[in-house]
Design an enzyme around this catalytic site. Structure first.
Site, mmCIF file in Angstrom:
data_model
loop_
_atom_site.group_PDB
_atom_site.id
_atom_site.type_symbol
_atom_site.label_atom_id
_atom_site.label_comp_id
_atom_site.label_asym_id
_atom_site.label_seq_id
_atom_site.Cartn_x
_atom_site.Cartn_y
_atom_site.Cartn_z
ATOM 1 N N ASP A 1 0.842 -1.206 0.000
ATOM 2 C CA ASP A 1 0.000 0.000 0.000
ATOM 3 C C ASP A 1 0.875 1.252 0.000
ATOM 4 O O ASP A 1 0.563 2.246 -0.649
ATOM 5 C CB ASP A 1 -0.876 0.051 1.255
ATOM 6 N N THR B 1 -7.050 -0.862 -1.968
ATOM 7 C CA THR B 1 -5.947 -1.838 -1.894
ATOM 8 C C THR B 1 -5.949 -2.554 -0.540
ATOM 9 O O THR B 1 -4.912 -3.050 -0.087
ATOM 10 C CB THR B 1 -4.578 -1.145 -2.111
ATOM 11 N N ASP C 1 -0.342 -4.059 -4.518
ATOM 12 C CA ASP C 1 -1.218 -2.887 -4.561
ATOM 13 C C ASP C 1 -0.921 -1.859 -5.642
ATOM 14 O O ASP C 1 -1.850 -1.312 -6.245
ATOM 15 C CB ASP C 1 -1.237 -2.207 -3.178
HETATM 16 O O1 RIB Z 1 -3.388 -10.162 -0.805
HETATM 17 C C1 RIB Z 1 -2.606 -9.008 -0.937
HETATM 18 C C2 RIB Z 1 -3.283 -7.827 -0.334
HETATM 19 O O2 RIB Z 1 -3.461 -8.029 1.060
HETATM 20 C C3 RIB Z 1 -2.461 -6.535 -0.449
HETATM 21 O O3 RIB Z 1 -3.338 -5.456 -0.540
HETATM 22 C C4 RIB Z 1 -1.718 -6.471 0.856
HETATM 23 O O4 RIB Z 1 -1.397 -5.133 1.235
HETATM 24 C C5 RIB Z 1 -2.739 -7.032 1.805
HETATM 25 O O5 RIB Z 1 -3.619 -5.979 2.151
HETATM 26 CA CA CA Z 2 -3.156 -3.593 1.040
#
Ligand code: RIB
Ligand code: CA
Length: 310
Positions: free
Chosen positions: A16, A124, A240
């Site tokens: 993120d 995200t 993300d």
């Molecule tokens: O599965 C990956 C996702 O889960 C990503 O957004 C990571 O940051 C977690 O939030």
């Molecule tokens: Ca994430």
């Protein structure tokens, strides 16, 4: 060309953080605000992580705290990948920035309704904030350009065989988003697991030698250590930022329109994004899913994003 106005809803989180880095300083994107929920860590931690990120990168955008928990499920966090802080690996200066006083859901609704131009909502993390906004004020659907999300897959999960983390954190929220009637573009594990932060990527970004490259390399070294422990990957999938890379250059991916529903059965497939990629059921195609990605272009976009900082 008009800048694309976006709200980034996230759970920082190492990947993120790089999505924020890309969104915060691109000539074609106007980042209207960052809204936060629990996910990779509790809301208290993801919230302060977001403030630290925008302060370090010098981004003058509001950060709004949102839902501390999913609509129905218990909170699930992910220290195995993101650590106890949710953003292990980088030492920030003492925090001066503070949260915007508005709740994330209020910010999403007010910002969209008050914007003359339609707004793109990028998520995200779990989609609790967006789901609440859609339920509280359905009129926002008329001014959402598209919902661009990292989550799910048309193959397997990364928490259970069936479910990916962001969706499984709040499957009911995902169901609300996927049945909203908005344009939904899904960037799932099928493409994000193709963009691994391999050692040569870290070396390439380290050479840029600015504040953002230091940020990227320090965070990714910890992200990679944890991804190696959990999944055995030589480099962590940089999930993300794929959403932002698509907004920056839509040609970086190929998309397929499909019918997709969220498994809410509470069984072993709970939280699965059931994507009918062969159109067996002939049901209305309610989302577009990314099925391939230009890996070289992706890292070029990441490199250009890092270079835009001093
Ligand atoms: O599965 C990956 C996702 O889960 C990503 O957004 C990571 O940051 C977690 O939030
Ligand atoms: Ca994430």
């Amino acid at each position: 060309m008009k800048k694309r106005k976006i709200i980034l809803d996230c759970d920082p989180g190492h990947d993120d953080a790089i999505a924020i880095l890309l969104a915060g300083n691109h000539p074609d994107i106007e980042l209207l605000g960052i809204t936060i929920e629990s996910g990779n860590q509790t809301l208290a931690k993801t919230g302060f992580n977001a403030l630290n990120i925008v302060q370090y990168l010098g981004l003058n955008v509001p950060v709004c705290l949102g839902s501390p928990e999913p609509l129905i499920k218990e909170v699930e966090v992910c220290p195995a990948i993101h650590g106890e802080s949710g953003l292990d690996g980088f030492d920030f200066d003492p925090l001066i920035r503070d949260f915007d006083s508005r709740h994330a859901v209020t910010f999403i609704i007010d910002t969209i309704l008050n914007s003359i131009q339609p707004v793109t909502v990028v998520t995200t993390g779990p989609m609790t904030n967006l789901a609440l906004a859609l339920k509280l004020e359905p009129k926002i659907k008329l001014k959402i350009d598209e919902i661009v999300l990292m989550g799910g897959s048309y193959t397997n999960g990364n928490v259970t065989p069936a479910a990916e983390f962001n969706i499984l954190c709040d499957p009911e929220a995902a169901h609300i988003v996927f049945t909203s009637g908005c344009i939904v573009k899904l960037f799932g594990l099928d493409v994000t697991r193709k963009v691994l932060v391999l050692p040569e990527i870290i070396t390439r970004m380290e050479k840029i030698n600015n504040s953002a490259s230091l940020f990227f390399t320090k965070l990714m070294k910890v992200f990679n250590e944890n991804q190696k422990k959990v999944f055995g990957f030589e480099g962590g999938p940089l999930h993300d930022p794929v959403t932002l890379a698509y907004l920056i250059d839509p040609k970086i991916v190929s998309m397929l329109k499909v019918h997709c529903d969220i498994d809410l059965s509470r069984g072993t497939s709970y939280g699965r994004t059931n994507c009918d990629i062969f159109d067996y059921l002939k049901l209305p195609k309610n989302i577009e899913i990314a099925v391939s990605i230009d890996v070289k272009k992706y890292w070029d976009i990441i490199e250009e994003g890092i270079k835009r900082y001093t």
